[in-house]
Design an enzyme around this catalytic site. Structure first.
Site, PDB file in Angstrom:
ATOM      1  CB  SER A 253      33.990  36.071  34.235  1.00 12.32           C
ATOM      2  OG  SER A 253      33.014  36.360  35.216  1.00 12.32           O
ATOM      3  CE  LYS A 254      40.010  39.607  39.664  1.00  9.51           C
ATOM      4  NZ  LYS A 254      39.416  40.744  40.207  1.00  9.51           N
TER       5      LYS A 254
END
Ligand code: GLU
Length: 482
Positions: free
Chosen positions: A250-251
């Site tokens: 995930s970012k």
């Protein structure tokens, strides 16, 4: 006709997981002799990012994926951008109202947030309480006439929804766990759910292959298909891509490592990326590790896609990349390296071509960007020579000058210019003349590259060519004589 689609939202960069989804759809479409469609899902105006669509398309093209229909190529099911299809969604939302499968909801944002707060306080899952379902037909008409803002909600029927996922088998969901979804928002835009199924239906999509995070949406989609009297496509939900700590990539946790273009910018080859992405959830039935696109088309199947998350191992990716770099022809690699050489070239000596440097670097590069640091010696017009570095710990200045003179003389006498021959000839001569290797090669390496570490001295020599080698040795001797 088999038809698959990739339907990104232009809300940012192309995520590694989305690139994998696109690749699998593309491979399957080819494998099954079908079509691959690209559709832009831009109905969430708040998350829209300018330029994102172009970057997503560029990323897909970089990987070598091609689509038969899409916003840039058109097609008979277009337009392929959802914001250009708004009237269609409105029509189907109205049909659902007419059939009683959906209803108008006039609840204000403040009422909804109060409701949410109440439910939170009671530790209940937030959901709409169907207040507007109780409105009389006259009341609804009156509010519509007064242009009161509204949304259209799907009335989730009672019962259980069952569907089959190609990878996960039969899924059965109790409808009472599902909230009445908004289908059409007050700004007239559809939500993802409505737009997605209307388009999948109208575009005659036969297989929906997407990430596992969409699994909870699929039950809502099945209910919508039923409400509209349409046949649902087949579904396959691909496993999550996990980081090294086995959390979903995930970012927030992994930063720019989640974007495909990060790897492009670092100098990963698209062929290596495709091969690596293909293995993010799928494995062939044998030990084969290297696959180009036609080979993947041949071997790929959803039956061999796993349910469990796939770990994104950047070390493995680097390894793949290094193997792919080794397999390129020198000319091809040289061409791909030009972008990395360019800044050095602009600052350095005039260089007719870089093939010899590329040849020296080929077996050493894991990613193309390393060429900038590893190849700087080749371009320098004047090395910044450090006397202390030239003179190694084992010999003094006078002896160092002798070593450089000796090497220079051998180069002057060298006939055929071939890396292997330069090495064997000079090493044989040095041994016969009683030169310990280290004493000879240390100063030569520094004289030719200005560095303590470099590729093999003889390869560097070969890469620079006779003239430049002699000139650099001469300059180093001059520095020591001062
Ligand atoms: N627009 C969704 C996305 O951004 C597509 C989900 C789907 O494939 O249905 O991934």
């Amino acid at each position: 006709m088999i038809r698959l689609r990739f339907a990104p939202s232009p809300t940012g960069e192309l995520h590694i997981g989305s690139a994998r989804t696109a690749l699998y759809n593309f491979l399957l479409a080819q494998k099954l002799g079908g079509e691959f469609i690209l559709r832009i899902e831009d109905t969430d105006q708040e998350r829209f990012v300018e330029g994102s669509q172009d970057r997503i398309l560029a990323g897909l093209k970089w990987l070598g994926l091609k689509w038969q229909e899409g916003p840039d190529v058109g097609g008979k099911y277009g337009p392929y951008v959802q914001s250009e299809r708004l009237t269609l969604y409105k029509k189907y939302a109205d049909d659902l109202i007419t059939s009683g499968a959906a209803y108008y909801c006039f609840c204000t944002e403040s009422r909804l947030s109060e409701l949410r707060a109440e439910q939170e306080a009671k530790k209940l899952a937030p959901r709409y309480d169907r207040a507007c379902l109780k409105l009389s037909a006259e009341d609804v008409d009156l509010r519509l006439k007064k242009s009161e803002p509204f949304v259209i909600r799907l009335k989730i029927p009672e019962g259980t929804t069952v569907f089959r996922d190609i990878i996960r088998g039969e899924m059965s969901i109790d409808n009472s766990t599902i909230d009445d979804q908004v289908l059409l928002k007050s700004d007239g835009y559809p939500t993802y759910h409505l737009a997605c199924i209307v388009d999948d239906h109208l575009m005659e999509i036969t297989h929906v292959v997407r990430g596992e995070e969409w699994l909870p949406s699929t039950v809502k989609h099945i209910i919508l298909y039923q409400a509209l009297g349409w046949t649902a496509p087949e579904f396959a939900h691909l496993p999550n891509i996990l980081n090294k700590s086995k959390a979903k990539l995930s970012k927030r946790k992994d930063g720019e490592a989640v974007w495909l273009q990060t790897y492009q910018k670092q100098g990963y080859l698209p062929e290596a990326m495709v091969n690596f992405l293909a293995f993010m959830g799928w494995h062939p039935s044998d030990e084969q590790e290297f696959f180009d696109i036609p080979e993947l088309v041949e071997s790929f199947s959803l039956e061999r896609v796993q349910k469990a998350g796939a770990i994104f191992d950047t070390e493995k990716l680097k390894w793949f990349n290094a193997q792919y770099i080794k397999k390129l022809s020198v000319a091809d690699l040289d061409q791909r390296l030009q972008a990395w050489y360019a800044p050095l070239m602009a600052m350095g000596r005039p260089v007719a071509n870089t093939l010899s440097l590329t040849k020296v670097l080929q077996s050493r590069l894991e990613i193309l960007s390393e060429a900038t640091a590893n190849g700087a010696w080749f371009f320098s017009s004047e090395l910044n020579l450090d006397k202390n570095l030239l003179v190694s710990a084992s010999i003094d200045t006078a002896e160092t000058i002798k070593a450089l003179e000796y090497f220079k003389q051998k180069i002057v006498e060298m006939g055929e210019w071939e890396a292997g021959k330069i090495k064997t000839d000079i090493l044989a001569a040095a041994e016969a003349d009683g030169w310990p290797r280290k004493n000879l090669l240390w100063p030569v390496r520094v004289a030719l590259t200005g560095e303590k570490f470099s590729p093999d001295v003889f390869e560097v020599t070969w890469g620079l060519g006779k003239e430049v080698t002699i000139e650099r040795l001469y300059q180093a001797i001059k520095v020591l004589q001062q």
